[in-house]
Design an enzyme around this catalytic site. Structure first.
Site, PDB file in Angstrom:
ATOM      1  N   GLY A  48       7.056   1.486   4.943  1.00  0.00           N
ATOM      2  CA  GLY A  48       5.970   2.421   5.467  1.00  0.00           C
ATOM      3  C   GLY A  48       5.068   1.527   4.154  1.00  0.00           C
ATOM      4  O   GLY A  48       3.837   2.273   3.679  1.00  0.00           O
ATOM      5  N   ILE A  49       4.722   0.887   3.051  1.00  0.00           N
ATOM      6  CA  ILE A  49       4.734  -0.270   2.375  1.00  0.00           C
ATOM      7  C   ILE A  49       3.331  -0.917   2.513  1.00  0.00           C
ATOM      8  O   ILE A  49       2.937  -1.356   2.004  1.00  0.00           O
ATOM      9  CB  ILE A  49       5.431  -0.240   0.994  1.00  0.00           C
ATOM     10  CG1 ILE A  49       5.866  -0.993   0.995  1.00  0.00           C
ATOM     11  CG2 ILE A  49       5.593   0.668   0.551  1.00  0.00           C
ATOM     12  CD1 ILE A  49       6.597  -1.631  -0.126  1.00  0.00           C
TER      13      ILE A  49
ATOM     14  N   ASP B 129      -2.131  -1.534  10.074  1.00  0.00           N
ATOM     15  CA  ASP B 129      -3.142  -1.310   8.650  1.00  0.00           C
ATOM     16  C   ASP B 129      -3.807  -2.258   7.759  1.00  0.00           C
ATOM     17  O   ASP B 129      -3.862  -2.514   7.154  1.00  0.00           O
ATOM     18  CB  ASP B 129      -1.560  -1.470   8.051  1.00  0.00           C
ATOM     19  CG  ASP B 129      -1.085   0.268   7.983  1.00  0.00           C
ATOM     20  OD1 ASP B 129      -1.689   0.989   8.301  1.00  0.00           O
ATOM     21  OD2 ASP B 129      -0.147   0.441   8.125  1.00  0.00           O
TER      22      ASP B 129
ATOM     23  N   GLY C 127       4.316  -4.696   4.242  1.00  0.00           N
ATOM     24  CA  GLY C 127       4.265  -5.588   4.078  1.00  0.00           C
ATOM     25  C   GLY C 127       3.883  -6.680   4.866  1.00  0.00           C
ATOM     26  O   GLY C 127       3.132  -7.406   4.722  1.00  0.00           O
ATOM     27  N   GLY C 128       4.290  -6.387   6.383  1.00  0.00           N
ATOM     28  CA  GLY C 128       3.420  -7.617   7.480  1.00  0.00           C
ATOM     29  C   GLY C 128       2.272  -7.653   6.963  1.00  0.00           C
ATOM     30  O   GLY C 128       1.732  -8.051   7.737  1.00  0.00           O
ATOM     31  N   SER C 129       1.114  -6.544   7.236  1.00  0.00           N
ATOM     32  CA  SER C 129       0.184  -5.967   7.201  1.00  0.00           C
ATOM     33  C   SER C 129      -0.419  -7.051   7.076  1.00  0.00           C
ATOM     34  O   SER C 129      -1.970  -8.073   7.006  1.00  0.00           O
ATOM     35  CB  SER C 129      -0.427  -4.597   7.410  1.00  0.00           C
ATOM     36  OG  SER C 129       0.328  -3.538   8.236  1.00  0.00           O
TER      37      SER C 129
ATOM     38  N   PRO D  44      10.131  -4.875   0.284  1.00  0.00           N
ATOM     39  CA  PRO D  44      10.988  -3.796   1.483  1.00  0.00           C
ATOM     40  C   PRO D  44      10.536  -4.160   2.537  1.00  0.00           C
ATOM     41  O   PRO D  44       9.198  -3.238   3.169  1.00  0.00           O
ATOM     42  CB  PRO D  44      11.460  -2.642   0.635  1.00  0.00           C
ATOM     43  CG  PRO D  44      10.526  -2.059  -0.033  1.00  0.00           C
ATOM     44  CD  PRO D  44       9.639  -3.665  -0.720  1.00  0.00           C
ATOM     45  N   MET D  45      10.764  -4.484   4.016  1.00  0.00           N
ATOM     46  CA  MET D  45      10.614  -4.654   5.323  1.00  0.00           C
ATOM     47  C   MET D  45      10.729  -3.063   6.196  1.00  0.00           C
ATOM     48  O   MET D  45      11.815  -2.890   5.539  1.00  0.00           O
ATOM     49  CB  MET D  45      11.096  -5.831   5.631  1.00  0.00           C
ATOM     50  CG  MET D  45      10.374  -7.238   5.543  1.00  0.00           C
ATOM     51  SD  MET D  45      11.268  -8.353   6.261  1.00  0.00           S
ATOM     52  CE  MET D  45      11.298  -7.624   7.775  1.00  0.00           C
ATOM     53  N   GLY D  46       9.787  -2.958   6.801  1.00  0.00           N
ATOM     54  CA  GLY D  46      10.195  -1.448   7.294  1.00  0.00           C
ATOM     55  C   GLY D  46      10.079  -0.490   6.596  1.00  0.00           C
ATOM     56  O   GLY D  46      10.279   1.003   6.794  1.00  0.00           O
TER      57      GLY D  46
ATOM     58  N   LYS E  82       0.892  -1.068  -0.182  1.00  0.00           N
ATOM     59  CA  LYS E  82       0.341  -0.217   0.333  1.00  0.00           C
ATOM     60  C   LYS E  82       1.146   1.129   0.048  1.00  0.00           C
ATOM     61  O   LYS E  82       2.225   1.098   0.444  1.00  0.00           O
ATOM     62  CB  LYS E  82      -0.820   0.046   1.118  1.00  0.00           C
ATOM     63  CG  LYS E  82      -0.219   0.047   2.872  1.00  0.00           C
ATOM     64  CD  LYS E  82       0.171   1.385   3.420  1.00  0.00           C
ATOM     65  CE  LYS E  82       0.938   1.274   4.458  1.00  0.00           C
ATOM     66  NZ  LYS E  82       1.801   2.214   5.466  1.00  0.00           N
TER      67      LYS E  82
HETATM   68  C1  LIG Z   1       2.313   4.348  10.125  1.00  0.00           C
HETATM   69  C2  LIG Z   1       0.844   3.631   9.241  1.00  0.00           C
HETATM   70  C3  LIG Z   1       0.745   4.387   8.506  1.00  0.00           C
HETATM   71  O1  LIG Z   1      -0.436   3.638   7.445  1.00  0.00           O
HETATM   72  O2  LIG Z   1       1.788   2.698   8.684  1.00  0.00           O
HETATM   73  P1  LIG Z   1       3.724   2.385   8.361  1.00  0.00           P
HETATM   74  O3  LIG Z   1       4.012   3.069   7.729  1.00  0.00           O
HETATM   75  O4  LIG Z   1       3.335   1.206   9.443  1.00  0.00           O
HETATM   76  O5  LIG Z   1       3.107   1.523   7.001  1.00  0.00           O
HETATM   77  C4  LIG Z   1       0.249   3.045  10.543  1.00  0.00           C
HETATM   78  O6  LIG Z   1      -0.965   3.596  10.524  1.00  0.00           O
HETATM   79  C5  LIG Z   1       0.878   2.017  11.239  1.00  0.00           C
HETATM   80  O7  LIG Z   1       0.951   0.639  11.507  1.00  0.00           O
HETATM   81  P2  LIG Z   1       1.214  -0.198  11.513  1.00  0.00           P
HETATM   82  O8  LIG Z   1       2.570  -0.699  10.612  1.00  0.00           O
HETATM   83  O9  LIG Z   1       0.390  -1.814  12.189  1.00  0.00           O
HETATM   84  O10 LIG Z   1       1.474  -0.333  13.122  1.00  0.00           O
HETATM   85  P3  LIG Z   1       1.346  -0.791  14.614  1.00  0.00           P
HETATM   86  O11 LIG Z   1       2.596  -1.886  14.777  1.00  0.00           O
HETATM   87  O12 LIG Z   1      -0.108  -1.335  15.209  1.00  0.00           O
HETATM   88  O13 LIG Z   1       1.941   0.056  15.482  1.00  0.00           O
HETATM   89  C6  LIG Z   1       3.105  -0.031  15.534  1.00  0.00           C
HETATM   90  C7  LIG Z   1       3.633   1.660  16.428  1.00  0.00           C
HETATM   91  O14 LIG Z   1       3.972   2.727  16.144  1.00  0.00           O
HETATM   92  C8  LIG Z   1       2.835   3.629  16.917  1.00  0.00           C
HETATM   93  N1  LIG Z   1       1.068   4.092  16.237  1.00  0.00           N
HETATM   94  C9  LIG Z   1       0.551   3.161  15.286  1.00  0.00           C
HETATM   95  C10 LIG Z   1      -0.464   3.643  14.245  1.00  0.00           C
HETATM   96  C11 LIG Z   1      -1.209   4.655  14.610  1.00  0.00           C
HETATM   97  N2  LIG Z   1      -2.045   5.066  14.793  1.00  0.00           N
HETATM   98  N3  LIG Z   1      -0.186   5.830  16.059  1.00  0.00           N
HETATM   99  C12 LIG Z   1       1.011   5.307  17.333  1.00  0.00           C
HETATM  100  O15 LIG Z   1       1.320   5.527  17.609  1.00  0.00           O
HETATM  101  C13 LIG Z   1       2.380   3.067  18.473  1.00  0.00           C
HETATM  102  O16 LIG Z   1       3.696   3.416  18.950  1.00  0.00           O
HETATM  103  C14 LIG Z   1       3.038   1.751  17.419  1.00  0.00           C
HETATM  104  O17 LIG Z   1       3.515   0.394  19.093  1.00  0.00           O
HETATM  105  N1  LIG Z   2       5.013 -11.190   7.723  1.00  0.00           N
HETATM  106  C1  LIG Z   2       6.291 -10.370   7.913  1.00  0.00           C
HETATM  107  N2  LIG Z   2       6.350  -9.641   6.993  1.00  0.00           N
HETATM  108  C2  LIG Z   2       7.339  -8.367   7.256  1.00  0.00           C
HETATM  109  N3  LIG Z   2       7.688  -7.829   8.409  1.00  0.00           N
HETATM  110  C3  LIG Z   2       7.250  -8.830   9.692  1.00  0.00           C
HETATM  111  C4  LIG Z   2       6.257  -9.826   9.344  1.00  0.00           C
HETATM  112  N4  LIG Z   2       6.049 -10.781  10.506  1.00  0.00           N
HETATM  113  C5  LIG Z   2       6.603  -9.338  11.132  1.00  0.00           C
HETATM  114  N5  LIG Z   2       7.044  -8.188  10.863  1.00  0.00           N
HETATM  115  C6  LIG Z   2       7.988  -6.697  11.405  1.00  0.00           C
HETATM  116  O1  LIG Z   2       6.931  -6.380  11.510  1.00  0.00           O
HETATM  117  C7  LIG Z   2       7.587  -5.289  10.776  1.00  0.00           C
HETATM  118  C8  LIG Z   2       6.828  -4.221  10.193  1.00  0.00           C
HETATM  119  O2  LIG Z   2       7.299  -5.188   8.493  1.00  0.00           O
HETATM  120  P1  LIG Z   2       6.719  -4.205   7.139  1.00  0.00           P
HETATM  121  O3  LIG Z   2       5.105  -3.915   7.243  1.00  0.00           O
HETATM  122  O4  LIG Z   2       7.150  -5.028   6.021  1.00  0.00           O
HETATM  123  O5  LIG Z   2       7.254  -2.449   7.934  1.00  0.00           O
HETATM  124  P2  LIG Z   2       5.998  -1.147   7.334  1.00  0.00           P
HETATM  125  O6  LIG Z   2       5.177  -1.399   8.350  1.00  0.00           O
HETATM  126  O7  LIG Z   2       6.929   0.006   7.191  1.00  0.00           O
HETATM  127  O8  LIG Z   2       5.279  -1.043   6.338  1.00  0.00           O
HETATM  128  C9  LIG Z   2       9.150  -5.796  10.233  1.00  0.00           C
HETATM  129  O9  LIG Z   2      10.221  -4.398  10.278  1.00  0.00           O
HETATM  130  C10 LIG Z   2       9.446  -7.479  10.793  1.00  0.00           C
HETATM  131  O10 LIG Z   2       9.732  -6.622  12.112  1.00  0.00           O
END
Ligand SMILES: C[C@@](CO)(OP(=O)(O)O)[C@H](O)COP(=O)(O)OP(=O)(O)OC[C@H]1O[C@@H](n2ccc(N)nc2=O)[C@H](O)[C@@H]1O
Ligand SMILES: Nc1ncnc2c1ncn2[C@@H]1O[C@H](COP(=O)(O)OP(=O)(O)O)[C@@H](O)[C@H]1O
Length: 281
Positions: A98-99, A136, A101-103, A94-96, A11
């Site tokens: 912001g796209i 996510d 992948g894990g979710s 790619p992991m971590g 995403k």
């Molecule tokens: C910021 C966003 C935007 O899409 O994306 P990513 O960059 O991670 O992909 C998401 O809301 C991330 O969602 P996700 O990666 O599932 O986050 P979670 O595992 O639920 O939370 C990781 C940590 O980020 C913080 N967190 C996350 C979401 C949110 N709305 N407020 C927060 O403060 C919290 O400290 C939490 O412990």
């Molecule tokens: N199946 C999975 N794929 C990717 N990351 C995973 C998975 N299961 C657990 N994780 C953990 O979730 C973290 C965030 O992963 P990812 O979803 O790729 O990043 P982001 O939330 O930034 O888009 C990873 O660094 C890893 O520690």
């Protein structure tokens, strides 16, 4: 044993505004999610001994911490199914970055095993279960581009344009938790009152903090900005820019290839996962 192979697409957050911080530390957001036709691939086969066996390891993620395994166990608990699964993952995203992948892997596991085990859980149930795995996950379960509120779980379907994107992947890990706890993060954006998101509101409130902390991300944004408006997705590290055609996106990526890693993918308002599942029915 029949096998089921499904995509887990990436995403983008086309915009992301932070409205405030809740008592539990999570942040109230407004964000516009769109999917990319670029995905991990998961293969599932049912087992009759109840075990969940993920056969593909990801570096630094123990088996039990993998969101795929967690999602499978949660579905077993919710549905009461006695079945297990062998699961294979082809990691492309790619992991971590912001796209998501894990979710997305977690959502594909919920929908894939619900199909394979014939557990007949509703999409609402799976979205709620998904939320307990990550903010996510629900949008990936629903499978439609959406404007999201709350921590990302209140979803209103949206239909932004579907351009081609160049996504650059700076070689740095950005921790979501670190960015959300940063003292300088903007947390007081005003709620948007209009849908769809009006033009000129496409900023990402995480971007200034991430750019200051990670020069690699700033560099990627600067490079891509020479060709189009460039923005951070989620909390990064990936940055993206839109192009009207695949050919233009491919050309720009090639021009940046000497110093940048990245990929080209089409934006999509219906996720690849849901398009594949519809093909099965
Ligand atoms: C910021 C966003 C935007 O899409 O994306 P990513 O960059 O991670 O992909 C998401 O809301 C991330 O969602 P996700 O990666 O599932 O986050 P979670 O595992 O639920 O939370 C990781 C940590 O980020 C913080 N967190 C996350 C979401 C949110 N709305 N407020 C927060 O403060 C919290 O400290 C939490 O412990
Ligand atoms: N199946 C999975 N794929 C990717 N990351 C995973 C998975 N299961 C657990 N994780 C953990 O979730 C973290 C965030 O992963 P990812 O979803 O790729 O990043 P982001 O939330 O930034 O888009 C990873 O660094 C890893 O520690």
């Amino acid at each position: 044993m029949p096998r089921l192979t499904l995509p887990a697409p990436a995403k983008l957050n086309l915009m992301l505004h932070i409205l405030g911080r809740r008592a539990d530390g999570y942040h109230e957001l407004e964000t516009l999610f769109q999917f990319l036709d670029y995905a991990d691939e998961l293969t599932f086969a049912a087992r009759d001994d109840g075990q969940i066996c993920l056969h593909s390891e990801i570096e630094n993620v123990p088996h039990e911490s993998n969101l795929i395994v967690k999602a499978a166990r949660k579905l077993q608990a919710l549905s009461g199914s006695k079945q297990g699964a062998d699961i294979w993952l082809k990691k492309v995203l790619p992991m971590g970055g912001g796209i998501g992948g894990g979710s997305s892997d977690a959502a594909t596991t919920l929908l894939g095993l619900n199909h394979l085990w014939q557990t007949a859980c509703s999409e609402d149930q799976l979205a709620e279960l998904g939320l307990s795995l990550g903010a996510d996950v629900p949008v990936f379960v629903r499978g439609h581009a959406a404007f999201a509120e709350g921590v990302g779980e209140i979803l209103t379907p949206a239909n932004p344009e579907e351009p081609w994107y160049v996504v650059l992947v700076p070689q740095v890990f950005v921790s979501t938790a670190e960015i959300f706890s940063h003292p300088e993060l903007t947390r007081n954006s005003l709620p948007l009152k209009m849908r769809p998101v009006p033009k000129g509101n496409s900023r990402n409130d995480c971007q200034p903090v991430v750019e200051r902390s990670y020069p690699e991300v700033r560099n990627s944004l600067n490079l891509l900005s020479k060709f189009t408006e460039a923005r951070l997705t989620g909390t990064g590290s990936c940055v993206f820019g839109a192009f009207p055609s695949k050919a233009e996106a491919v050309k720009v990526l090639a021009l940046l290839a000497e110093t940048q890693t990245g990929f080209v993918a089409k934006g999509s308002n219906v996720s690849m996962l849901h398009r594949t599942l519809q093909g099965l029915h």
